[in-house]
Motif scaffolding. Structure first.
Motif, PDB file in Angstrom:
ATOM      1  N   GLN A  77     -44.441 -29.383 -25.519  1.00 62.18           N
ATOM      2  CA  GLN A  77     -45.758 -28.615 -25.473  1.00 62.18           C
ATOM      3  C   GLN A  77     -46.115 -28.389 -26.782  1.00 62.18           C
ATOM      4  O   GLN A  77     -45.252 -28.531 -27.790  1.00 62.18           O
ATOM      5  N   ASP A  78     -47.640 -28.523 -26.930  1.00 61.62           N
ATOM      6  CA  ASP A  78     -48.535 -28.520 -28.090  1.00 61.62           C
ATOM      7  C   ASP A  78     -48.549 -27.221 -28.585  1.00 61.62           C
ATOM      8  O   ASP A  78     -49.051 -26.411 -28.098  1.00 61.62           O
ATOM      9  N   LEU A  79     -47.691 -26.768 -29.901  1.00 60.27           N
ATOM     10  CA  LEU A  79     -47.851 -25.247 -30.217  1.00 60.27           C
ATOM     11  C   LEU A  79     -48.900 -25.269 -31.086  1.00 60.27           C
ATOM     12  O   LEU A  79     -49.468 -24.056 -31.283  1.00 60.27           O
ATOM     13  N   GLU A  80     -49.733 -26.318 -31.710  1.00 56.57           N
ATOM     14  CA  GLU A  80     -50.843 -26.096 -32.680  1.00 56.57           C
ATOM     15  C   GLU A  80     -52.294 -26.153 -31.871  1.00 56.57           C
ATOM     16  O   GLU A  80     -53.253 -25.853 -32.386  1.00 56.57           O
ATOM     17  N   GLY A  81     -52.200 -26.469 -30.574  1.00 57.55           N
ATOM     18  CA  GLY A  81     -53.481 -26.534 -29.967  1.00 57.55           C
ATOM     19  C   GLY A  81     -54.551 -27.685 -30.215  1.00 57.55           C
ATOM     20  O   GLY A  81     -55.674 -27.689 -29.958  1.00 57.55           O
ATOM     21  N   ASP A  82     -53.882 -28.793 -30.820  1.00 61.66           N
ATOM     22  CA  ASP A  82     -54.683 -29.904 -31.175  1.00 61.66           C
ATOM     23  C   ASP A  82     -54.624 -31.196 -30.087  1.00 61.66           C
ATOM     24  O   ASP A  82     -55.430 -31.917 -30.427  1.00 61.66           O
ATOM     25  N   GLU A  83     -53.873 -31.097 -29.128  1.00 64.99           N
ATOM     26  CA  GLU A  83     -53.861 -32.162 -28.334  1.00 64.99           C
ATOM     27  C   GLU A  83     -54.543 -31.694 -26.960  1.00 64.99           C
ATOM     28  O   GLU A  83     -54.410 -30.678 -26.453  1.00 64.99           O
ATOM     29  N   ALA A  92     -33.875 -28.850 -25.555  1.00 64.97           N
ATOM     30  CA  ALA A  92     -35.043 -27.650 -25.469  1.00 64.97           C
ATOM     31  C   ALA A  92     -34.541 -26.453 -24.787  1.00 64.97           C
ATOM     32  O   ALA A  92     -34.405 -26.129 -23.620  1.00 64.97           O
ATOM     33  N   SER A  93     -33.841 -25.505 -25.561  1.00 67.93           N
ATOM     34  CA  SER A  93     -33.305 -24.278 -24.971  1.00 67.93           C
ATOM     35  C   SER A  93     -34.219 -23.078 -24.186  1.00 67.93           C
ATOM     36  O   SER A  93     -34.041 -22.666 -23.318  1.00 67.93           O
ATOM     37  N   ASP A  94     -35.663 -23.244 -25.099  1.00 64.77           N
ATOM     38  CA  ASP A  94     -36.462 -22.629 -24.634  1.00 64.77           C
ATOM     39  C   ASP A  94     -37.704 -23.398 -23.322  1.00 64.77           C
ATOM     40  O   ASP A  94     -38.322 -22.561 -23.125  1.00 64.77           O
ATOM     41  N   GLY A  95     -37.160 -24.413 -23.131  1.00 63.64           N
ATOM     42  CA  GLY A  95     -38.204 -25.289 -22.408  1.00 63.64           C
ATOM     43  C   GLY A  95     -39.431 -25.511 -22.711  1.00 63.64           C
ATOM     44  O   GLY A  95     -40.217 -26.091 -21.901  1.00 63.64           O
ATOM     45  N   ILE A  96     -39.593 -25.480 -24.129  1.00 65.63           N
ATOM     46  CA  ILE A  96     -41.029 -25.930 -24.767  1.00 65.63           C
ATOM     47  C   ILE A  96     -41.078 -26.703 -25.555  1.00 65.63           C
ATOM     48  O   ILE A  96     -41.683 -27.695 -25.353  1.00 65.63           O
ATOM     49  N   THR A  97     -40.103 -26.599 -26.513  1.00 60.60           N
ATOM     50  CA  THR A  97     -39.944 -27.580 -27.529  1.00 60.60           C
ATOM     51  C   THR A  97     -38.729 -28.119 -27.888  1.00 60.60           C
ATOM     52  O   THR A  97     -37.701 -27.446 -27.560  1.00 60.60           O
ATOM     53  N   ILE A  98     -38.695 -29.154 -28.265  1.00 61.35           N
ATOM     54  CA  ILE A  98     -37.342 -29.839 -28.494  1.00 61.35           C
ATOM     55  C   ILE A  98     -36.957 -29.810 -30.060  1.00 61.35           C
ATOM     56  O   ILE A  98     -37.589 -30.418 -31.101  1.00 61.35           O
ATOM     57  N   PRO A  99     -35.909 -29.268 -30.718  1.00 60.52           N
ATOM     58  CA  PRO A  99     -35.369 -28.794 -31.677  1.00 60.52           C
ATOM     59  C   PRO A  99     -35.263 -30.432 -32.445  1.00 60.52           C
ATOM     60  O   PRO A  99     -34.486 -31.136 -31.888  1.00 60.52           O
ATOM     61  N   ASN A 100     -35.732 -30.443 -33.676  1.00 67.75           N
ATOM     62  CA  ASN A 100     -35.298 -31.607 -34.532  1.00 67.75           C
ATOM     63  C   ASN A 100     -35.988 -32.841 -34.043  1.00 67.75           C
ATOM     64  O   ASN A 100     -35.830 -33.924 -34.781  1.00 67.75           O
ATOM     65  N   PHE A 116     -40.711 -38.099 -31.351  1.00 64.02           N
ATOM     66  CA  PHE A 116     -39.693 -39.189 -31.475  1.00 64.02           C
ATOM     67  C   PHE A 116     -38.328 -38.420 -31.658  1.00 64.02           C
ATOM     68  O   PHE A 116     -38.154 -37.404 -32.480  1.00 64.02           O
ATOM     69  N   LEU A 117     -37.163 -39.042 -31.018  1.00 64.83           N
ATOM     70  CA  LEU A 117     -36.126 -38.225 -30.999  1.00 64.83           C
ATOM     71  C   LEU A 117     -35.098 -38.777 -31.780  1.00 64.83           C
ATOM     72  O   LEU A 117     -34.409 -39.709 -31.800  1.00 64.83           O
ATOM     73  N   PRO A 118     -34.881 -38.346 -32.928  1.00 59.69           N
ATOM     74  CA  PRO A 118     -33.859 -38.696 -33.935  1.00 59.69           C
ATOM     75  C   PRO A 118     -32.470 -38.347 -33.643  1.00 59.69           C
ATOM     76  O   PRO A 118     -32.187 -37.586 -32.378  1.00 59.69           O
ATOM     77  N   ALA A 119     -31.654 -38.862 -34.363  1.00 61.36           N
ATOM     78  CA  ALA A 119     -30.175 -38.817 -33.801  1.00 61.36           C
ATOM     79  C   ALA A 119     -29.601 -37.364 -33.623  1.00 61.36           C
ATOM     80  O   ALA A 119     -28.679 -37.125 -32.890  1.00 61.36           O
ATOM     81  N   ASP A 120     -30.341 -36.290 -34.436  1.00 61.20           N
ATOM     82  CA  ASP A 120     -29.734 -35.043 -34.458  1.00 61.20           C
ATOM     83  C   ASP A 120     -30.433 -34.200 -33.487  1.00 61.20           C
ATOM     84  O   ASP A 120     -30.488 -32.827 -33.824  1.00 61.20           O
TER      85      ASP A 120
END
Length: 182
Positions: A133-139, A155-163, A147-151
């Protein structure tokens, strides 16, 4: 904004499987051809090569075999083309840093400090990507490409993916390098 859009267009996440040797060869040749035609003769060729192969088992993301090969192949092509300033942030490459979000951002920062006007800076990301989910509203579609780094975490909130490295952050990092004149 135009620079951020251009940076986002560069943000392509590709997972190449075992049978994609022809595509890897094409990408290597395309990089070589591109570097043959850009920048003045005195320009330094610099590269940030990121390869994420090993994801934490708790995320449920399967590990990849291709990114380490992609990074090593591009390193070889770039060195043959005269690149001497290559930063590698990848799993499975001796002497490189683990490709965490912090390490990837640090790699970009190194080039924003070292790059000079006229330099050619190549950035390659190999690993997995997705959207959240876009939290900035620019999409326009309401989703950020990431992009998914190694760490990366689940997504515990189902909205954003940490790191995750978002397209917005990627655009900022590329813009910092472009502002050097590279």
């Amino acid at each position: 904004m135009r620079d951020a859009v251009a940076a986002i267009r560069l943000f392509v996440c590709v997972q190449l499987g075992q049978g994609d040797d022809v595509l890897r060869e094409f990408l290597a040749v395309a990089a070589l051809v591109y570097l043959s035609f850009v920048g003045p003769a005195s320009a330094e060729v610099r590269a940030l090569l990121v390869g994420v192969s090993d994801y934490d088992d708790s995320t449920g993301i399967s590990d990849l075999r291709g990114p380490v090969n992609d990074v090593l192949l591009l390193k070889d092509v770039l060195e043959k083309r005269g690149a001497t300033d290559i930063v590698i942030v990848a799993d499975g490459v001796v002497g490189s840093r683990r490709p965490t979000l912090t390490s990837i951002v640090s790699g970009f920062a190194e080039f924003s400090w070292r790059a000079k006007s006229g330099d050619v800076v190549s950035v390659h990301l190999s690993g997995l990507g997705t959207r959240h989910q876009d939290l900035e509203g620019d999409e326009t579609d309401g989703l950020d490409e990431v992009f998914l780094p190694a760490d990366v975490k689940r997504a515990s909130d189902g909205i954003t993916i940490p790191n995750a490295l978002t397209d917005d952050r990627f655009g900022e990092l590329v813009l910092a390098i472009r502002e050097t004149g590279a």
